[in-house]
Scaffold this motif. Structure first.
Motif, mmCIF file in Angstrom:
data_model
loop_
_atom_site.group_PDB
_atom_site.id
_atom_site.type_symbol
_atom_site.label_atom_id
_atom_site.label_comp_id
_atom_site.label_asym_id
_atom_site.label_seq_id
_atom_site.Cartn_x
_atom_site.Cartn_y
_atom_site.Cartn_z
ATOM 1 N N PRO A 18 0.729 -1.110 -0.041
ATOM 2 C CA PRO A 18 -0.111 -0.023 0.056
ATOM 3 C C PRO A 18 0.746 1.476 -0.128
ATOM 4 O O PRO A 18 0.519 2.346 0.717
ATOM 5 C CB PRO A 18 -0.937 -0.101 1.150
ATOM 6 C CG PRO A 18 0.040 -0.789 2.140
ATOM 7 C CD PRO A 18 0.888 -1.696 1.227
ATOM 8 N N ASP A 24 -3.968 -0.136 -4.482
ATOM 9 C CA ASP A 24 -4.987 -0.711 -4.035
ATOM 10 C C ASP A 24 -6.338 -0.804 -5.044
ATOM 11 O O ASP A 24 -6.943 -1.747 -5.084
ATOM 12 C CB ASP A 24 -5.393 -0.073 -2.612
ATOM 13 C CG ASP A 24 -4.359 -0.683 -1.613
ATOM 14 O OD1 ASP A 24 -3.869 -1.477 -1.664
ATOM 15 O OD2 ASP A 24 -4.353 0.352 -0.648
ATOM 16 N N ASN A 28 -4.711 -4.417 -5.866
ATOM 17 C CA ASN A 28 -4.904 -5.349 -4.753
ATOM 18 C C ASN A 28 -6.491 -5.654 -4.828
ATOM 19 O O ASN A 28 -6.749 -6.686 -4.380
ATOM 20 C CB ASN A 28 -4.643 -4.528 -3.432
ATOM 21 C CG ASN A 28 -2.994 -4.467 -3.457
ATOM 22 O OD1 ASN A 28 -2.350 -4.574 -4.411
ATOM 23 N ND2 ASN A 28 -2.609 -4.512 -2.335
ATOM 24 N N TYR A 55 -7.440 -9.091 0.507
ATOM 25 C CA TYR A 55 -6.944 -7.794 0.386
ATOM 26 C C TYR A 55 -5.674 -7.429 1.503
ATOM 27 O O TYR A 55 -4.558 -6.735 1.089
ATOM 28 C CB TYR A 55 -7.979 -6.904 0.601
ATOM 29 C CG TYR A 55 -7.369 -5.268 0.764
ATOM 30 C CD1 TYR A 55 -6.834 -4.798 -0.328
ATOM 31 C CD2 TYR A 55 -7.643 -4.779 2.073
ATOM 32 C CE1 TYR A 55 -6.241 -3.495 -0.270
ATOM 33 C CE2 TYR A 55 -7.111 -3.408 2.149
ATOM 34 C CZ TYR A 55 -6.444 -2.877 1.311
ATOM 35 O OH TYR A 55 -6.004 -1.412 1.163
ATOM 36 N N ASN A 59 -1.328 -6.867 0.818
ATOM 37 C CA ASN A 59 -0.834 -5.955 1.246
ATOM 38 C C ASN A 59 0.603 -6.475 1.921
ATOM 39 O O ASN A 59 1.537 -6.018 1.764
ATOM 40 C CB ASN A 59 -1.535 -5.098 2.396
ATOM 41 C CG ASN A 59 -2.451 -4.004 1.128
ATOM 42 O OD1 ASN A 59 -1.902 -3.369 0.576
ATOM 43 N ND2 ASN A 59 -3.614 -4.217 1.422
ATOM 44 N N THR A 90 -3.966 4.029 5.227
ATOM 45 C CA THR A 90 -4.479 3.658 3.941
ATOM 46 C C THR A 90 -5.091 2.260 3.812
ATOM 47 O O THR A 90 -6.297 2.149 3.310
ATOM 48 C CB THR A 90 -3.336 3.638 3.048
ATOM 49 O OG1 THR A 90 -2.700 4.731 2.925
ATOM 50 C CG2 THR A 90 -3.790 3.412 1.366
ATOM 51 N N THR A 91 -4.615 1.278 4.438
ATOM 52 C CA THR A 91 -5.268 -0.032 4.502
ATOM 53 C C THR A 91 -6.551 0.054 5.187
ATOM 54 O O THR A 91 -7.530 -0.793 4.652
ATOM 55 C CB THR A 91 -4.299 -1.006 5.133
ATOM 56 O OG1 THR A 91 -3.255 -1.096 4.615
ATOM 57 C CG2 THR A 91 -4.951 -2.678 5.378
ATOM 58 N N TYR A 94 -9.280 1.594 2.703
ATOM 59 C CA TYR A 94 -9.682 0.714 1.769
ATOM 60 C C TYR A 94 -10.412 -0.428 2.376
ATOM 61 O O TYR A 94 -11.338 -0.798 1.640
ATOM 62 C CB TYR A 94 -8.430 0.249 0.755
ATOM 63 C CG TYR A 94 -7.988 1.188 -0.191
ATOM 64 C CD1 TYR A 94 -8.894 1.551 -1.290
ATOM 65 C CD2 TYR A 94 -6.874 1.819 -0.144
ATOM 66 C CE1 TYR A 94 -8.599 2.177 -2.588
ATOM 67 C CE2 TYR A 94 -6.496 2.782 -1.228
ATOM 68 C CZ TYR A 94 -7.441 2.954 -2.210
ATOM 69 O OH TYR A 94 -6.745 3.844 -3.207
#
Length: 110
Positions: A18, A24, A28, A55, A59, A90-91, A94
């Motif tokens: 990421p 992503d 991803n 997902y 990552n 960020t993870t 998303y």
């Protein structure tokens, strides 16, 4: 390890990690959707959960690949804590998007 192989593994890890804002959405999440469609045939559980786990795994795999071949680059770089916090944010964002798309019925098995 051959320099070409190291660079290739690092590049693939970067694509899966990421670390960029676009990967992503374009790599991803579609890859996670495909993986979940494959796993749903063998593992009977919630499809959205499989997408989310896939997902996270993409990552983690990307970060691991980058770390495995680029330890020296990562160690010499400053602001590692700030980068990790950005990666986690960020993870998380998303992940919320994936959950919302699943709840709206946009993400469903093939």
């Amino acid at each position: 390890m051959n320099k070409f192989i190291r660079n290739t593994v690092f590049f693939i890890g970067w694509i899966l990690s990421p670390l960029t804002f676009w990967n992503d959405a374009f790599v991803n999440i579609p890859l996670s959707y495909l993986m979940a469609n494959l796993f749903i045939r063998f593992i009977k559980c919630d499809f959205l959960l499989l997408v989310l786990i896939s997902y996270w795994l993409t990552n983690i795999a990307g970060l691991f690949m980058m770390y495995a071949v680029g330890k020296d680059i990562i160690r010499s770089r400053g602001g590692v804590v700030k980068e990790i916090i950005n990666l986690l944010i960020t993870t998380a964002v998303y992940s919320v998007v994936i959950i919302a798309l699943g709840r709206l019925g946009i993400i469903r098995p093939l």
